[in-house]
Design a protein around this motif. Structure first.
Motif, PDB file in Angstrom:
ATOM      1  N   GLY A   1     -14.478  -1.398  -8.914  1.00  0.00           N
ATOM      2  CA  GLY A   1     -13.659  -0.428  -8.212  1.00  0.00           C
ATOM      3  C   GLY A   1     -14.067   1.019  -8.411  1.00  0.00           C
ATOM      4  O   GLY A   1     -13.382   1.931  -7.949  1.00  0.00           O
TER       5      GLY A   1
ATOM      6  N   GLY B   1     -10.484  -1.441  -1.168  1.00  0.00           N
ATOM      7  CA  GLY B   1      -9.680  -1.882  -2.299  1.00  0.00           C
ATOM      8  C   GLY B   1      -8.811  -3.062  -1.933  1.00  0.00           C
ATOM      9  O   GLY B   1      -8.646  -3.401  -0.772  1.00  0.00           O
TER      10      GLY B   1
ATOM     11  N   ARG C   1     -12.264   4.165  -1.283  1.00  0.00           N
ATOM     12  CA  ARG C   1     -11.012   4.385  -2.005  1.00  0.00           C
ATOM     13  C   ARG C   1     -10.906   5.839  -2.454  1.00  0.00           C
ATOM     14  O   ARG C   1     -10.328   6.133  -3.502  1.00  0.00           O
ATOM     15  CB  ARG C   1     -10.915   3.433  -3.204  1.00  0.00           C
TER      16      ARG C   1
ATOM     17  N   PRO D   1      -6.350  -1.227   1.800  1.00  0.00           N
ATOM     18  CA  PRO D   1      -5.967  -2.553   1.322  1.00  0.00           C
ATOM     19  C   PRO D   1      -4.876  -3.178   2.176  1.00  0.00           C
ATOM     20  O   PRO D   1      -3.912  -2.514   2.505  1.00  0.00           O
ATOM     21  CB  PRO D   1      -5.440  -2.269  -0.087  1.00  0.00           C
TER      22      PRO D   1
ATOM     23  N   LYS E   1     -13.833  -1.270   6.140  1.00  0.00           N
ATOM     24  CA  LYS E   1     -12.728  -1.353   5.183  1.00  0.00           C
ATOM     25  C   LYS E   1     -11.575  -0.403   5.493  1.00  0.00           C
ATOM     26  O   LYS E   1     -10.750  -0.128   4.629  1.00  0.00           O
ATOM     27  CB  LYS E   1     -13.213  -1.131   3.747  1.00  0.00           C
TER      28      LYS E   1
ATOM     29  N   LEU F   1      -6.376   5.732   1.843  1.00  0.00           N
ATOM     30  CA  LEU F   1      -7.760   5.561   1.429  1.00  0.00           C
ATOM     31  C   LEU F   1      -8.261   4.222   1.939  1.00  0.00           C
ATOM     32  O   LEU F   1      -7.488   3.300   2.132  1.00  0.00           O
ATOM     33  CB  LEU F   1      -7.861   5.619  -0.095  1.00  0.00           C
ATOM     34  N   ASP F   2      -9.542   4.144   2.155  1.00  0.00           N
ATOM     35  CA  ASP F   2     -10.095   2.911   2.685  1.00  0.00           C
ATOM     36  C   ASP F   2     -10.583   2.017   1.569  1.00  0.00           C
ATOM     37  O   ASP F   2     -11.180   2.490   0.612  1.00  0.00           O
ATOM     38  CB  ASP F   2     -11.291   3.213   3.602  1.00  0.00           C
TER      39      ASP F   2
ATOM     40  N   ALA G   1       0.845  -1.199   0.000  1.00  0.00           N
ATOM     41  CA  ALA G   1       0.000   0.000   0.000  1.00  0.00           C
ATOM     42  C   ALA G   1       0.877   1.243   0.000  1.00  0.00           C
ATOM     43  O   ALA G   1       2.002   1.215   0.465  1.00  0.00           O
ATOM     44  CB  ALA G   1      -0.871  -0.009   1.240  1.00  0.00           C
TER      45      ALA G   1
ATOM     46  N   GLN H   1     -13.384   7.891  -3.272  1.00  0.00           N
ATOM     47  CA  GLN H   1     -14.344   8.355  -4.270  1.00  0.00           C
ATOM     48  C   GLN H   1     -15.659   8.860  -3.677  1.00  0.00           C
ATOM     49  O   GLN H   1     -16.510   9.387  -4.394  1.00  0.00           O
ATOM     50  CB  GLN H   1     -14.672   7.211  -5.242  1.00  0.00           C
TER      51      GLN H   1
END
Lengths: 494, 444
Positions: free
Chosen positions: B65, A320, B95, B352, B348, A317-318, A310, B97
């Motif tokens: 995604g 993925g 992510r 990642p 989340k 960012l959260d 990462a 967005q």
């Protein structure tokens, strides 16, 4: 009537063996595994005396019904030739036996067997050829179909079907499979059983016995009008009807009974006729082979790192998923052959490359070798899974005895390989991350993390005598594409 | 009876019972009681009239995604039409967005019809430069020149030191106060995850006048009320009492624990349905939060139209819980603690994973199996083979095999990101061991 029985039995065997080679559910082999065990060459290589004797007796009794019923390649050719002769009134005619080709191929085949040139053996052997075509060309289609059902099942919340991976296991084997298919179809479409009677080594061996068969199609001279209907419908090209002569070459007759159905005068009958034909001689095959051991140069393990990390420091960012490079197989000095094979040598000496174990392996471990030396014969690798302790499916299935039958418990005693660590790319040994995955995952407790005196980091070490070569460490190692811990084969497994 | 069947039957029963003139069913579980008025709460400090149901913008649908903007627009339109006027996003969500999608959907409506809440989510790079840029980017993404509610995102863990590092040492506190003075931030607050003493520090700042919190966002639901782990995460009843005492308006996050309180274990769902056959399981959780008067807004991360419609129903015919019902939920929470669930809300934040593990996917799948009762416990169990196959097949469907729990190397990088303080590597290993035992038929 006879033909109907023949066709019905042929369908049963052909569908059974084809399903066995296609199956991904892991259920069918329990019910159909015996069909593979009846195959002639695998039985010879497995020194399965009962099956060999039974097949020889069967042929001595009834002729080459093996070729018309049990051999899936034979039945497949019948299907192709049926397509090729549709609408034709005189599709075939008598041809002379191509002795030089038949016996030449058989001689080469026996030499290859004795010399351990298994690629040549696998290329010619009928069951291997059929298995190769089905596994390489039909199984992907079958799995895609299965996956379609799996997608529906998933939508319906059912577990009846589940998705399986389709992947290219070996390019050379695929190419050989395509060549095999093209050659077989080309020979069978107009030529009927040309392959069986001029190339197939099993057919040639059985022909030694079939000429003495007790039951065989016999032409009654008094009824025969020499209309040639039987000759024109003999896909083995073995009936010669002259102006005043009639002759059947029983060495090539596969007992399809097409001739009997086409005889309008009832001159052809399948009946007891022992001792009429006395040509030829039997030959028993003995099996002794040795293998040239050659060491494949060990390339240095691939040195690519793992850097799929990462973004640190940057905006966090959260969600993925990190990209993962697909795993690549390492160079293995000694190939890995499945538990149940006594040694690499023994395995490759017996294996006929039928692809049954490859088709059935539920963990995607087995795939045909692409090395010239063992072309099409399976080997293990761990990019998509590892050889799990509860699975002995290949051992239960192997018709050639290359993978001996073992239980789950016995599997733990087979040491097919040994792990070795590449400390230069191990994330723990390099201090890149706290890991220890291999030590934690090893089902036999063969790996421990010890301190590297040099840099104070923990590194995995392998107790060779405990390692079975199952590949759990290699599969689960986070280093990609080539794992930092890899398994090399052992030559002797037990 | 399987949970799914049970819901089907109870749903059918509910439908039959409601076959009056307004008996059409909407949403997934709650019977439509017809149009009603969205429950509104007034912020006593500035008179903002805010819908008790707020839209959390963290769980919008993604396709390959990328956020499905069309679906977002549809949901936002429906929400505004039905009285929802509070939208909570962050520069880190989805992510990165979420803000942009929220901006696109919301800017199609007049700015005075909704309140925007977003956050200073400077988790990665906490430099003044990056943090300021994050603030101005948010304004731009959301097509606005002011934020109604602005939060210091997820403070608490690490206490004073962590707070100073992210907001004090880099001068960001001064910066946001300037922005507030300039009218670009109308209300300043923070969202909290952490232990009691860590929360106390932020209350001390408030009491001593060093920081004026206009509102605080906390995790509250009938499980966390008295069943948070108590060590790393403080119980919600404590947080509520402390804020109530100071008359600080409260925004609720995780009222459903990431959907887990909408999909509770079989036995618990049955008890709820026995009491309220026509109300969804989730409605209990919302009614719990809405029962407390200091609560200004309850955020729900609705991911499609079904929960949105259902929740609008719950809040359009809102019935607070009485003492006896609160006691019932406390019992349900106690029962729920007996299931070996992983306390994951699918936020989340851990993702990642640098090694490619799908952490929330694995936990969600595991929890679902337990909740739905499709969870083999021992080999002698009735239907063991079926349950085993169901677990293994559904696991492969939910999570690609190279991203499953057995691949976790326990590096621990996820630990600091988890707002729930889940010992992620330990839990992954527990699940990997379960799967391994299942595969080898060696369940203890």
């Amino acid at each position: 009537m006879l033909k109907k029985v023949r066709v019905a039995l042929a369908w049963v065997f052909w569908i059974g063996i084809t399903l066995l080679l296609l199956d991904v559910s892991g259920v069918l082999h329990t019910y159909l595994g015996w069909m593979a065990k009846l195959q002639f060459l695998p039985a010879v290589l497995a020194v399965n005396v009962a099956v060999i004797v039974a097949l020889v007796l069967l042929t001595l009794l009834f002729g080459r019904v093996y070729c018309s019923v049990i051999c899936p390649l034979g039945v497949f050719q019948d299907g192709i030739s049926w397509l090729g002769r549709r609408g034709s009134k005189r599709p075939y005619q008598y041809r002379k036996e191509l002795k030089w080709l038949r016996y030449g191929v058989l001689a080469l085949f026996v030499i290859a067997l004795l010399a351990g040139i298994q690629a040549f053996v696998a290329f010619l052997a009928p069951y291997s050829a059929y298995g190769r075509m089905v596994q390489n060309l039909l199984q992907p289609v079958y799995i895609w179909g299965n996956n379609l059902f799996a997608a529906w099942a998933e939508k319906a919340g059912s577990y009846a079907f589940y998705s399986r991976e389709v992947w290219l296991r070996s390019v050379p084997t695929l190419v050989v499979a395509v060549v095999t298919l093209v050659a077989i179809v080309a020979l069978a479409f107009k030529g009927g059983r040309t392959y069986c009677n001029s190339i197939c080594p099993v057919g040639t061996v059985l022909s030694f016995f079939s000429r003495f068969a007790m039951f065989r199609p016999v032409i009654d001279r008094s009824k025969c009008v020499h209309c040639k209907a039987c000759e024109h419908h003999c896909k083995a090209h073995c009936i010669a009807i002259g102006k005043d002569t009639e002759k059947i070459d029983y060495s090539r007759c596969v007992d399809c009974f097409n001739c009997i159905g086409h005889c309008k005068t009832g001159a052809l009958q399948y009946r007891f006729a022992w001792g009429k034909e006395t040509a030829g001689q039997a030959s028993q095959e003995s099996r002794r082979a040795f293998m040239a051991g050659t060491a494949v140069a060990l390339g240095a393990a691939a040195f690519k790192g793992i850097e799929a990390r990462a973004q640190e420091g940057a905006k966090k960012l959260d969600g993925g998923l990190a990209d993962l490079l697909p795993k690549q197989a390492p160079q293995r000095e000694t190939p890995l052959t499945p538990p149940g094979s006594k040694s690499v040598k023994d395995f490759y000496r017996r294996c006929t490359g039928c692809q049954l174990c490859v088709a059935q392996c539920p963990n995607n471990v087995l795939r045909p070798s692409s090395d010239l030396e063992h072309l099409m014969q399976p080997q293990m690798s761990f990019e998509r899974g590892w050889c799990r302790p509860e699975c002995v499916r290949c051992a239960e299935l192997c018709p050639a005895g290359a993978i001996g039958k073992i239980t789950r418990e016995e599997k733990t005693q087979y040491r097919v390989g040994v792990s070795q660590v590449n400390l230069a790319i191990c994330v723990s040994a390099c201090g890149k991350a706290s890991c220890g995955k291999c030590a934690q995952a090893c089902p036999s407790g063969a790996i421990q993390m010890v301190e590297n005196k040099g840099n104070g980091q923990l590194m995995p070490v392998v107790a060779e005598e405990l390692c079975t070569g199952c590949g759990a460490c290699e599969y689960l190692c986070p280093v990609r594409p080539v794992s930092a811990i890899t398994v090399n084969g052992r030559t002797q497994h037990i | 009876m399987k949970r799914r069947d049970f819901i089907k039957i109870s749903g059918a029963a509910a439908l039959a019972a409601a076959c009056g003139p307004k008996g059409a069913q909407s949403g997934a579980g709650t019977v439509n009681e017809g149009p009603g008025e969205m429950l509104m709460r007034e912020n006593p400090r500035n008179g903002d009239r805010i819908s008790a149901l707020g839209f959390g913008c963290m769980r919008w649908p993604m396709v390959d995604g990328v956020i499905d903007q069309e679906a977002v627009n549809e949901m936002v339109d429906y929400a505004i039409e039905h009285g929802i006027n509070y939208f909570d996003t962050s520069p880190a969500y989805l992510r990165g967005q979420s803000e942009k999608a929220a901006g696109i959907a919301l800017s199609r409506h007049p700015r005075d019809k909704y309140f925007i809440a977003t956050k200073l989510s400077n988790f990665g790079d906490a430099s003044a430069e990056a943090s300021r840029k994050m603030f101005f980017d948010s304004l731009e993404q959301l097509h606005t020149d002011y934020f109604d509610y602005y939060l210091l995102h997820s403070i608490g863990r690490g206490g004073k030191d962590a707070f100073n590092k992210r907001y004090v040492d880099n001068g960001m506190i001064d910066f946001v106060l300037e922005q507030k003075a300039a009218g670009r931030i109308r209300n300043l607050g923070f969202s909290f995850h952490g232990a009691q003493h860590e929360f106390d520090y932020f209350m001390e700042l408030y009491d001593s006048g060093q920081m004026h919190w206009d509102f605080v966002q906390i995790e509250m639901n009938y499980v966390d009320w008295t069943h948070a782990d108590g060590v790393r995460n403080v119980n919600a009843d404590y947080l509520y009492a402390e804020l109530d005492k100071r008359e600080i308006p409260i925004v609720i996050m995780e009222p459903l624990l990431g959907g887990r309180l909408a999909n509770v274990p079989d036995g618990i769902a049955r008890q709820m349905k026995e009491r309220e056959p026509q109300m969804s399981v989730a409605s209990w959780a919302f009614r719990f939060c809405g029962t407390y008067p200091r609560v200004l807004c309850i955020l729900s991360g609705m991911s499609n139209m079904d929960p949105l419609k259902e929740n609008v129903q719950t809040f359009s015919h809102f019935r607070p819980l009485n003492e006896e019902e609160l006691e019932f939920l406390e019992q349900m929470a106690t029962q729920m603690m007996e299931y070996p669930l992983v306390n994951c809300t699918d936020c989340k934040y851990c993702m990642p994973c640098p090694w490619g593990i799908d952490i929330p996917g694995t936990f969600q799948h595991y929890n679902r199996a337990i909740t739905e009762g499709t969870y083999a416990q021992n080999t002698a169990q009735k239907n063991y083979a079926k349950l085993k196959k169901a677990y293994l097949v559904s696991y492969d469907r939910a999570v690609a095999s190279i991203r499953q729990a057995d691949h976790c190397i326990s590096c621990g990088e996820c630990l600091s990101h988890c707002p729930q303080s889940i010992p992620i590597p330990d839990q992954l290993r527990r699940i990997a061991q379960y799967v391994e035992n299942l595969r080898q038929d060696k369940l203890p």
